[in-house]
Enzyme design. Structure first.
Site, PDB file in Angstrom:
ATOM      1  N   SER A  59      73.344  32.805  46.298  1.00 13.57           N
ATOM      2  CA  SER A  59      73.211  34.115  45.641  1.00 13.57           C
ATOM      3  C   SER A  59      72.111  34.901  46.339  1.00 13.57           C
ATOM      4  O   SER A  59      71.239  34.308  46.989  1.00 13.57           O
ATOM      5  CB  SER A  59      72.796  33.890  44.178  1.00 13.57           C
ATOM      6  OG  SER A  59      72.443  35.116  43.562  1.00 13.57           O
ATOM      7  N   TYR A  67      68.019  29.959  37.206  1.00 13.29           N
ATOM      8  CA  TYR A  67      69.017  30.364  38.198  1.00 13.29           C
ATOM      9  C   TYR A  67      68.363  30.624  39.551  1.00 13.29           C
ATOM     10  O   TYR A  67      68.835  30.150  40.591  1.00 13.29           O
ATOM     11  CB  TYR A  67      69.730  31.621  37.686  1.00 13.29           C
ATOM     12  CG  TYR A  67      70.932  32.059  38.470  1.00 13.29           C
ATOM     13  CD1 TYR A  67      72.192  31.526  38.221  1.00 13.29           C
ATOM     14  CD2 TYR A  67      70.829  33.042  39.458  1.00 13.29           C
ATOM     15  CE1 TYR A  67      73.312  31.949  38.934  1.00 13.29           C
ATOM     16  CE2 TYR A  67      71.940  33.469  40.171  1.00 13.29           C
ATOM     17  CZ  TYR A  67      73.183  32.928  39.906  1.00 13.29           C
ATOM     18  OH  TYR A  67      74.285  33.353  40.611  1.00 13.29           O
TER      19      TYR A  67
END
Ligand code: NAD
Length: 257
Positions: free
Chosen positions: A139, A152
């Protein structure tokens, strides 16, 4: 015929990647959670798309033994695993002081540790055959942070470290390892966090899309699943043999800022 395992491919980015590999003649091992009948319908649909065979394995990415069984049964079925796409992931958005420890554990388990278990199980076969491609879906949050996403962001930064290490260990065995770092993509994972972000930041959901999500991306557009799938297919090719250990942003310019 080459074989690819895509974890978390019953939805979103993983499904798009699996579909593109199926269209291009690969054997595909689907994985993920969901309704049994819907998963079978997806498997059957992808199976008709190309020359390869598409199967499903329901390994839970929180269970190392199930991940090992995913690799073993795919090797047994197809003879070899050529490409791994560790993609499964979840999200939780909350201030660190309120962040539930169980959510931290689940995010680190699914978004990071599952990739370790998957690669660990497939590496011996790849080394033996002197070919392998590991293409993880990290990401932009592997490169930069945002508030309220502690687990995350930590998992995705960790993923880049894992990928670089695998790249070094695989370098003399024809194995490459890279991470694709997408910006925001419209998938169920993002729809789910719009509401959470609205709550955490005390904003409306519409404002979260324009003021938080698309504000991060200079193009002001979501990344498309098909664009990520095309890069994954390229990274699996012979032409990409010298790209390894890389974190490749596809984020509309987000991390250029
Ligand atoms: P999604 O929710 O559409 O898909 C997630 C997939 O992971 C599903 O198939 C789900 O069943 C599977 N999964 C979840 N928990 C699992 C478990 N315990 N065991 C097995 N499978 C499990 O989400 P997405 O947006 O397609 O996300 C895919 C990946 O892309 C994630 O790693 C995510 O972090 C990453 N990513 C997404 C975006 C985005 O904007 N959507 C941006 C950058 C990176």
């Amino acid at each position: 015929m080459k074989t690819v395992i895509v974890t978390g491919s019953t939805s979103g980015i993983g499904l798009g990647i699996a579909e593109n590999f199926a269209i291009n003649g690969f054997n595909v091992v689907l994985n993920g959670l969901g309704d049994e009948k819907e998963i079978e319908a997806t498997r059957a649909r992808l199976d008709t798309m190309g020359a390869g065979e598409v199967i499903f394995h329901g390994a839970n990415m929180l269970e190392p033994e199930e991940i090992s069984d995913l690799v073993k049964s795919a090797e047994k079925k197809f003879g070899a695993i050529d490409i791994l796409v560790p993609n499964a992931g979840i999200q939780h958005v909350e201030k660190i002081e309120d962040f539930p420890p169980a959510k931290w554990d689940a995010i680190i388990g699914i978004n990071l540790s599952s990739a370790f278990h998957l690669i660990r199980a497939a590496m011996p076969g790849m080394k033996e055959r002197k070919f392998g491609r590991v293409i993880s879906i990290a990401s932009a949050h592997g490169l930069v942070a945002s508030p309220y996403k502690s687990a995350y962001v930590a998992a995705k930064h960790g993923m880049l470290g894992l990928i670089k290490t695998v790249a070094l260990e695989g370098a003399e065995f024809g194995i490459t390892a890279n991470a694709i770092c997408p910006g925001y993509v419209e998938t169920p994972l993002v729809s789910g966090q719009i509401a959470d972000t609205a709550k955490a930041r005390n904003m409306s959901e519409e404002d979260v899309v324009t003021e938080v999500i698309l504000k991060a991306q200079p193009t002001k557009q979501f990344v498309q699943v098909g664009q990520i799938a095309a890069l994954a297919l390229y990274l699996s090719s012979e032409q990409a043999a010298q790209i390894t250990g890389a974190a490749l942003p596809m984020d509309g310019g987000w991390t250029a800022q």
